[in-house]
Design a protein around this motif. Sequence first.
Motif, PDB file in Angstrom:
ATOM      1  N   GLU A  14       0.824  -1.210   0.000  1.00  0.00           N
ATOM      2  CA  GLU A  14       0.000   0.000   0.000  1.00  0.00           C
ATOM      3  C   GLU A  14       0.862   1.266   0.000  1.00  0.00           C
ATOM      4  OE1 GLU A  14      -2.892  -0.077   3.100  1.00  0.00           O
ATOM      5  OE2 GLU A  14      -3.915  -1.868   2.319  1.00  0.00           O
ATOM      6  N   ARG A  15       1.936   1.255   0.784  1.00  0.00           N
ATOM      7  CA  ARG A  15       2.799   2.431   0.824  1.00  0.00           C
ATOM      8  C   ARG A  15       3.457   2.671  -0.533  1.00  0.00           C
ATOM      9  NH1 ARG A  15       7.865   3.388   5.047  1.00  0.00           N
ATOM     10  NH2 ARG A  15       8.625   5.338   4.100  1.00  0.00           N
ATOM     11  N   ALA A  16       3.911   1.575  -1.169  1.00  0.00           N
ATOM     12  CA  ALA A  16       4.546   1.716  -2.480  1.00  0.00           C
ATOM     13  C   ALA A  16       3.549   2.202  -3.521  1.00  0.00           C
ATOM     14  CB  ALA A  16       5.151   0.381  -2.910  1.00  0.00           C
ATOM     15  N   ILE A  17       2.309   1.751  -3.443  1.00  0.00           N
ATOM     16  CA  ILE A  17       1.283   2.226  -4.380  1.00  0.00           C
ATOM     17  C   ILE A  17       1.122   3.737  -4.257  1.00  0.00           C
ATOM     18  CG2 ILE A  17      -1.192   2.199  -4.878  1.00  0.00           C
ATOM     19  CD1 ILE A  17      -1.196  -0.770  -4.095  1.00  0.00           C
ATOM     20  N   ALA A  18       0.970   4.209  -3.021  1.00  0.00           N
ATOM     21  CA  ALA A  18       0.765   5.646  -2.805  1.00  0.00           C
ATOM     22  C   ALA A  18       1.972   6.450  -3.287  1.00  0.00           C
ATOM     23  CB  ALA A  18       0.492   5.909  -1.326  1.00  0.00           C
ATOM     24  N   GLU A  19       3.188   5.998  -2.950  1.00  0.00           N
ATOM     25  CA  GLU A  19       4.391   6.727  -3.356  1.00  0.00           C
ATOM     26  C   GLU A  19       4.593   6.672  -4.866  1.00  0.00           C
ATOM     27  OE1 GLU A  19       7.541   5.003  -1.107  1.00  0.00           O
ATOM     28  OE2 GLU A  19       7.001   6.034   0.767  1.00  0.00           O
ATOM     29  N   GLY A  20       4.302   5.513  -5.466  1.00  0.00           N
ATOM     30  CA  GLY A  20       4.482   5.387  -6.903  1.00  0.00           C
ATOM     31  C   GLY A  20       3.552   6.296  -7.687  1.00  0.00           C
ATOM     32  N   ILE A  21       2.280   6.320  -7.316  1.00  0.00           N
ATOM     33  CA  ILE A  21       1.334   7.187  -8.028  1.00  0.00           C
ATOM     34  C   ILE A  21       1.668   8.647  -7.789  1.00  0.00           C
ATOM     35  CG2 ILE A  21      -1.089   7.862  -8.204  1.00  0.00           C
ATOM     36  CD1 ILE A  21      -0.424   5.171  -9.498  1.00  0.00           C
ATOM     37  N   ALA A  22       2.116   8.987  -6.577  1.00  0.00           N
ATOM     38  CA  ALA A  22       2.504  10.379  -6.299  1.00  0.00           C
ATOM     39  C   ALA A  22       3.664  10.810  -7.203  1.00  0.00           C
ATOM     40  CB  ALA A  22       2.888  10.529  -4.832  1.00  0.00           C
ATOM     41  N   ALA A  23       4.571   9.857  -7.487  1.00  0.00           N
ATOM     42  CA  ALA A  23       5.734  10.194  -8.300  1.00  0.00           C
ATOM     43  C   ALA A  23       5.413  10.390  -9.774  1.00  0.00           C
ATOM     44  CB  ALA A  23       6.814   9.100  -8.147  1.00  0.00           C
ATOM     45  N   VAL A  24       4.328   9.774 -10.262  1.00  0.00           N
ATOM     46  CA  VAL A  24       4.027   9.830 -11.699  1.00  0.00           C
ATOM     47  C   VAL A  24       2.671  10.448 -12.001  1.00  0.00           C
ATOM     48  CG1 VAL A  24       5.507   7.840 -12.163  1.00  0.00           C
ATOM     49  CG2 VAL A  24       3.063   7.466 -11.733  1.00  0.00           C
ATOM     50  N   GLY A  25       1.992  10.948 -10.986  1.00  0.00           N
ATOM     51  CA  GLY A  25       0.647  11.479 -11.203  1.00  0.00           C
ATOM     52  C   GLY A  25       0.595  12.537 -12.298  1.00  0.00           C
ATOM     53  N   HIS A  26       1.601  13.422 -12.324  1.00  0.00           N
ATOM     54  CA  HIS A  26       1.609  14.484 -13.337  1.00  0.00           C
ATOM     55  C   HIS A  26       1.772  13.920 -14.740  1.00  0.00           C
ATOM     56  CE1 HIS A  26       5.828  13.652 -12.534  1.00  0.00           C
ATOM     57  NE2 HIS A  26       6.141  14.286 -13.646  1.00  0.00           N
ATOM     58  N   LEU A  27       2.457  12.747 -14.857  1.00  0.00           N
ATOM     59  CA  LEU A  27       2.608  12.122 -16.178  1.00  0.00           C
ATOM     60  C   LEU A  27       1.260  11.589 -16.671  1.00  0.00           C
ATOM     61  CD1 LEU A  27       5.883  10.078 -15.586  1.00  0.00           C
ATOM     62  CD2 LEU A  27       5.662  12.247 -16.806  1.00  0.00           C
ATOM     63  N   LEU A  28       0.456  11.063 -15.757  1.00  0.00           N
ATOM     64  CA  LEU A  28      -0.821  10.462 -16.153  1.00  0.00           C
ATOM     65  C   LEU A  28      -1.802  11.525 -16.629  1.00  0.00           C
ATOM     66  CD1 LEU A  28      -1.338   7.818 -13.298  1.00  0.00           C
ATOM     67  CD2 LEU A  28       0.061   7.678 -15.357  1.00  0.00           C
ATOM     68  N   THR A  29      -1.711  12.701 -16.085  1.00  0.00           N
ATOM     69  CA  THR A  29      -2.647  13.753 -16.463  1.00  0.00           C
ATOM     70  C   THR A  29      -2.109  14.671 -17.561  1.00  0.00           C
ATOM     71  OG1 THR A  29      -1.783  15.196 -14.710  1.00  0.00           O
ATOM     72  CG2 THR A  29      -3.680  13.793 -14.158  1.00  0.00           C
ATOM     73  N   GLY A  30      -0.825  14.524 -17.881  1.00  0.00           N
ATOM     74  CA  GLY A  30      -0.221  15.370 -18.899  1.00  0.00           C
ATOM     75  C   GLY A  30       0.262  16.688 -18.363  1.00  0.00           C
ATOM     76  N   ARG A  31       0.314  16.851 -17.030  1.00  0.00           N
ATOM     77  CA  ARG A  31       0.812  18.094 -16.461  1.00  0.00           C
ATOM     78  C   ARG A  31       2.336  18.128 -16.578  1.00  0.00           C
ATOM     79  NH1 ARG A  31      -1.968  16.140 -12.058  1.00  0.00           N
ATOM     80  NH2 ARG A  31      -0.100  16.310 -10.747  1.00  0.00           N
ATOM     81  N   PRO A  32       2.925  19.298 -16.694  1.00  0.00           N
ATOM     82  CA  PRO A  32       4.392  19.413 -16.765  1.00  0.00           C
ATOM     83  C   PRO A  32       5.035  19.062 -15.436  1.00  0.00           C
ATOM     84  CG  PRO A  32       3.384  21.584 -16.738  1.00  0.00           C
ATOM     85  CD  PRO A  32       2.253  20.598 -16.841  1.00  0.00           C
TER      86      PRO A  32
END
Length: 469
Positions: A451-469
């Motif tokens: 669960e911790r890795a899921i949260a940290e992983g998505i936090a690290a790439v969230g901007h990539l998924l939405t196309g934000r710089p």
Amino acid sequence: MPLEWSSCPPELLLVVDRSGGPPLRAQVEHGLRDAVRTGRVQVGERLPSSRELARTLGVSRGLVQECYAQLVAEGYLVARPGSATRVAARAAAAPAATQPRRTAARPVADFRCGVPDLAAFPVQDWLRATREAARTMPTADLGYGDPRGSRTLREVLAGYLRRVRAAAADPEHIVVCNGYAQGLALALRVLAGSGVRTVAFEDPGSPATVVPCATAAGLRAVPVPVDEHGIDVAALAATGARAVLVTPAHQWPTGVALTPERRLALVAWAGDHDAIIIEDDYDAEFRYDREPVGALQGLAPDRVVSLGTVSKSLAPALRIGWAVCPPGLSDAFTEQKLRSDRGTSTLDQLALARLIESGRFDRHLRRMRAGYAGRRGVLLDALAEHAPGVPVTGLAAGFHAVAHLPAGADEHHVVTAARARSVGLYGMSTWRASGAATPAQLVLGFGDVGERAIAEGIAAVGHLLTGRP
């Protein structure tokens, strides 16, 4: 690190020539010296006792003692009173210099698909089941046995599949396999032998698995599109195939369930075309917010080969699966299994049977279902926080989800950029027959991610998924 042997003396293969070659002592000395130099025996490793080596070679013990003494004097061996003779330090030739091995940085999170929580494997339950099976198994079960597998496991599986999957399972028509891949290969060979020439498969699906297996069996594999209701049966009928591989309970990898209307249409297609459906029932035990979906095999047991394994419920390393065969194909399936490998490990089969019979398997599944549901919740929360607006589907069962990237997103770029941030992401293009990267989607596996890795992983790439710089 030298091998540590039990109190029984280790063996060492040396060859002596009694047909007029060099003296026996010279041959034994040369053989021992060569074994040390080439690394056949490692530094610190124990050699056979002089008595044992003499018996093995058919020479006198005194000759062996003399050889050992000579190699001790040369520095190859070391001997101490009351202790075994061992290879001396720095006796072996120094290995060639090698470049230091680079170890890859541990990823923040690796959302690989199709892998269960390996750390949650019920080791103690499995050991207990194995001990119970070994203690009670008849001596006759140590032979090759029935190529279909252990009668005990087939009876237990039949009861389990009837109870949990609503399958029309008969132990006489169950064949135990070494995992899903072997079950699929056997099914395709049986179908090829019955005159089938083309097998269809879902798209997206598993082209990297199905196409090579079909080719090896002499079949042509053709993709059939999947929509929000499951496989397109009308498109399937247009292919002329007389076999199809489907994942009806939780489509791989989109996660949709085959709707009741499509189920009936698929069964009708099989009857109209004298065709066989191969059902991959791979992760149906893990469902969350929907009613259970029974196995397709229960609707048409004479038209469906249902493949199941413990690769998702326990661990892939066990290599235990099964095929519930139509009665008309059961004998041919058994013959193909016999030709392949004479059978699957009987002790492991009996251990699995004991695990299921005891109720410990059901207990494990309940525990894992709760754990995966928790991880699913963490994934959804993390996406809502760090990638708002990215739709997620396929979460009603199993332990993977599909994230739909914004229009115009570059799937390959997102995957590559995420890896640069030590996060493993996987694009849907991997599972499309054409390899197309549009529409851009990601298949997020959370079975073997904490669960911790899921949260940290998505936090690290969230901007990539939405196309934000």
